[in-house]
Motif scaffolding. Structure first.
Motif, PDB file in Angstrom:
ATOM      1  N   SER A 100       0.822  -1.216   0.000  1.00 21.95           N
ATOM      2  CA  SER A 100       0.000   0.000   0.000  1.00 21.95           C
ATOM      3  C   SER A 100       0.854   1.262   0.000  1.00 21.95           C
ATOM      4  CB  SER A 100      -0.965  -0.010   1.185  1.00 21.95           C
ATOM      5  OG  SER A 100      -0.263  -0.267   2.376  1.00 21.95           O
ATOM      6  N   THR A 101       2.122   1.158   0.424  1.00 25.29           N
ATOM      7  CA  THR A 101       3.015   2.313   0.477  1.00 25.29           C
ATOM      8  C   THR A 101       3.725   2.592  -0.842  1.00 25.29           C
ATOM      9  OG1 THR A 101       4.725   0.860   1.343  1.00 25.29           O
ATOM     10  CG2 THR A 101       3.462   2.123   2.959  1.00 25.29           C
ATOM     11  N   SER A 102       3.530   1.732  -1.852  1.00 30.36           N
ATOM     12  CA  SER A 102       4.206   1.972  -3.132  1.00 30.36           C
ATOM     13  C   SER A 102       3.487   3.077  -3.916  1.00 30.36           C
ATOM     14  CB  SER A 102       4.316   0.691  -3.950  1.00 30.36           C
ATOM     15  OG  SER A 102       3.064   0.104  -4.134  1.00 30.36           O
ATOM     16  N   LYS A 103       4.184   3.630  -4.898  1.00 35.05           N
ATOM     17  CA  LYS A 103       3.638   4.721  -5.696  1.00 35.05           C
ATOM     18  C   LYS A 103       2.476   4.214  -6.546  1.00 35.05           C
ATOM     19  CE  LYS A 103       7.865   7.362  -5.938  1.00 35.05           C
ATOM     20  NZ  LYS A 103       9.222   7.181  -6.414  1.00 35.05           N
ATOM     21  N   ILE A 104       1.499   5.089  -6.746  1.00 31.66           N
ATOM     22  CA  ILE A 104       0.317   4.726  -7.526  1.00 31.66           C
ATOM     23  C   ILE A 104       0.714   4.290  -8.932  1.00 31.66           C
ATOM     24  CG2 ILE A 104      -1.767   5.669  -8.610  1.00 31.66           C
ATOM     25  CD1 ILE A 104      -2.197   7.256  -6.008  1.00 31.66           C
ATOM     26  N   ARG A 105       1.669   4.985  -9.540  1.00 29.15           N
ATOM     27  CA  ARG A 105       2.112   4.620 -10.892  1.00 29.15           C
ATOM     28  C   ARG A 105       2.638   3.185 -10.919  1.00 29.15           C
ATOM     29  NH1 ARG A 105       3.465   5.991 -15.810  1.00 29.15           N
ATOM     30  NH2 ARG A 105       5.439   5.334 -16.722  1.00 29.15           N
ATOM     31  N   ALA A 106       3.433   2.812  -9.922  1.00 32.48           N
ATOM     32  CA  ALA A 106       3.968   1.446  -9.865  1.00 32.48           C
ATOM     33  C   ALA A 106       2.836   0.438  -9.698  1.00 32.48           C
ATOM     34  CB  ALA A 106       4.972   1.315  -8.729  1.00 32.48           C
ATOM     35  N   LYS A 107       1.890   0.735  -8.823  1.00 37.04           N
ATOM     36  CA  LYS A 107       0.756  -0.182  -8.614  1.00 37.04           C
ATOM     37  C   LYS A 107      -0.003  -0.409  -9.918  1.00 37.04           C
ATOM     38  CE  LYS A 107      -0.134   1.293  -3.894  1.00 37.04           C
ATOM     39  NZ  LYS A 107      -1.123   1.852  -2.994  1.00 37.04           N
ATOM     40  N   MET A 108      -0.238   0.694 -10.644  1.00 33.79           N
ATOM     41  CA  MET A 108      -0.972   0.585 -11.911  1.00 33.79           C
ATOM     42  C   MET A 108      -0.180  -0.217 -12.932  1.00 33.79           C
ATOM     43  SD  MET A 108      -2.730   4.335 -12.312  1.00 33.79           S
ATOM     44  CE  MET A 108      -3.117   4.028 -14.012  1.00 33.79           C
ATOM     45  N   LEU A 109       1.112   0.058 -13.039  1.00 34.40           N
ATOM     46  CA  LEU A 109       1.967  -0.636 -13.996  1.00 34.40           C
ATOM     47  C   LEU A 109       1.994  -2.141 -13.723  1.00 34.40           C
ATOM     48  CD1 LEU A 109       3.950  -0.298 -16.363  1.00 34.40           C
ATOM     49  CD2 LEU A 109       5.750   0.020 -14.662  1.00 34.40           C
ATOM     50  N   TYR A 110       2.184  -2.513 -12.471  1.00 31.03           N
ATOM     51  CA  TYR A 110       2.230  -3.939 -12.117  1.00 31.03           C
ATOM     52  C   TYR A 110       0.865  -4.596 -12.276  1.00 31.03           C
ATOM     53  CZ  TYR A 110       7.101  -4.111 -10.658  1.00 31.03           C
ATOM     54  OH  TYR A 110       8.470  -4.106 -10.671  1.00 31.03           O
ATOM     55  N   ALA A 111      -0.193  -3.878 -11.933  1.00 39.12           N
ATOM     56  CA  ALA A 111      -1.543  -4.445 -12.053  1.00 39.12           C
ATOM     57  C   ALA A 111      -1.910  -4.700 -13.512  1.00 39.12           C
ATOM     58  CB  ALA A 111      -2.565  -3.512 -11.409  1.00 39.12           C
ATOM     59  N   THR A 112      -1.568  -3.755 -14.391  1.00 40.03           N
ATOM     60  CA  THR A 112      -1.952  -3.908 -15.802  1.00 40.03           C
ATOM     61  C   THR A 112      -1.066  -4.902 -16.548  1.00 40.03           C
ATOM     62  OG1 THR A 112      -0.641  -1.972 -16.412  1.00 40.03           O
ATOM     63  CG2 THR A 112      -2.986  -1.611 -15.982  1.00 40.03           C
ATOM     64  N   SER A 113       0.104  -5.192 -16.027  1.00 41.77           N
ATOM     65  CA  SER A 113       1.019  -6.120 -16.698  1.00 41.77           C
ATOM     66  C   SER A 113       0.943  -7.535 -16.146  1.00 41.77           C
ATOM     67  CB  SER A 113       2.466  -5.615 -16.549  1.00 41.77           C
ATOM     68  OG  SER A 113       2.595  -4.337 -17.099  1.00 41.77           O
ATOM     69  N   LYS A 114       0.298  -7.701 -15.005  1.00 43.67           N
ATOM     70  CA  LYS A 114       0.328  -8.984 -14.285  1.00 43.67           C
ATOM     71  C   LYS A 114      -0.212 -10.155 -15.102  1.00 43.67           C
ATOM     72  CE  LYS A 114      -2.687 -10.052 -11.237  1.00 43.67           C
ATOM     73  NZ  LYS A 114      -3.579 -10.975 -10.690  1.00 43.67           N
ATOM     74  N   ASP A 115      -1.386 -10.023 -15.687  1.00 40.05           N
ATOM     75  CA  ASP A 115      -2.003 -11.166 -16.366  1.00 40.05           C
ATOM     76  C   ASP A 115      -1.157 -11.672 -17.523  1.00 40.05           C
ATOM     77  OD1 ASP A 115      -4.100 -11.239 -14.596  1.00 40.05           O
ATOM     78  OD2 ASP A 115      -5.440 -10.065 -15.867  1.00 40.05           O
ATOM     79  N   LYS A 116      -0.613 -10.739 -18.311  1.00 35.51           N
ATOM     80  CA  LYS A 116       0.227 -11.148 -19.441  1.00 35.51           C
ATOM     81  C   LYS A 116       1.470 -11.879 -18.931  1.00 35.51           C
ATOM     82  CE  LYS A 116       2.712  -9.545 -23.451  1.00 35.51           C
ATOM     83  NZ  LYS A 116       3.433  -8.454 -24.064  1.00 35.51           N
TER      84      LYS A 116
END
Length: 146
Positions: A100-116
């Motif tokens: 929860s302490t990570s940057k929003i940009r990082a969270k979004m990047l990892y979330a959108t890339s995870k499934d692939k």
């Protein structure tokens, strides 16, 4: 569509996976050469790369201590255990670490890339999404594996 919109949709579709990342995972899965592998997204290369490899003798505490406190990562962990019938088993966990302490940009990047990325790793038994250490503690792993 503007160039800016095109650029963003490419980012959102997920990162490529380096051959080294796939090969390192295969060494964990097939040869039991590693206990865990931690992967990091390299935005400049637009690829998921190996950040750290855990030796077979390392334990779960070594693994969790290797995850950054304030940044996202993907990880695979090869969990060995003994069943109630006294059989030695192994299950591979995919962990999407997004504190929860990570940057929003990082969270979004990892979330959108995870499934692939996750689809590139065949033979995963369980997936865990964790935002703090309690969501992936050893008891959680043991419960899922049994």
């Amino acid at each position: 569509m503007s160039f800016r919109g095109l650029s963003r949709s490419n980012t959102m579709s997920g990162m490529g996976v380096s051959a080294h990342s796939k090969n390192t995972y295969m060494e964990l899965q097939r040869k039991k050469a590693h206990r865990y592998v931690i992967f990091k997204i390299d935005e400049k290369k637009k690829e998921v790369l190996v950040e750290k490899i855990g030796a077979p003798a390392e334990g779960y505490d070594d693994f969790t201590a290797s995850l950054p406190e304030n940044d996202c990562r993907y990880a695979v962990y090869d969990f060995d255990f003994v069943t109630s019938e006294n059989c030695q088993k192994s299950k591979i966990f995919f962990i999407a670490w997004s504190p929860s302490t990570s940057k929003i940009r990082a969270k979004m990047l990892y979330a959108t890339s995870k499934d692939k990325f996750r689809r590139e790793l065949e033979g995963i038994h369980y997936e865990i999404q964790a935002t703090d250490p309690t969501e992936m503690d050893l008891e959680v792993i043991k419960d899922r594996a049994n």
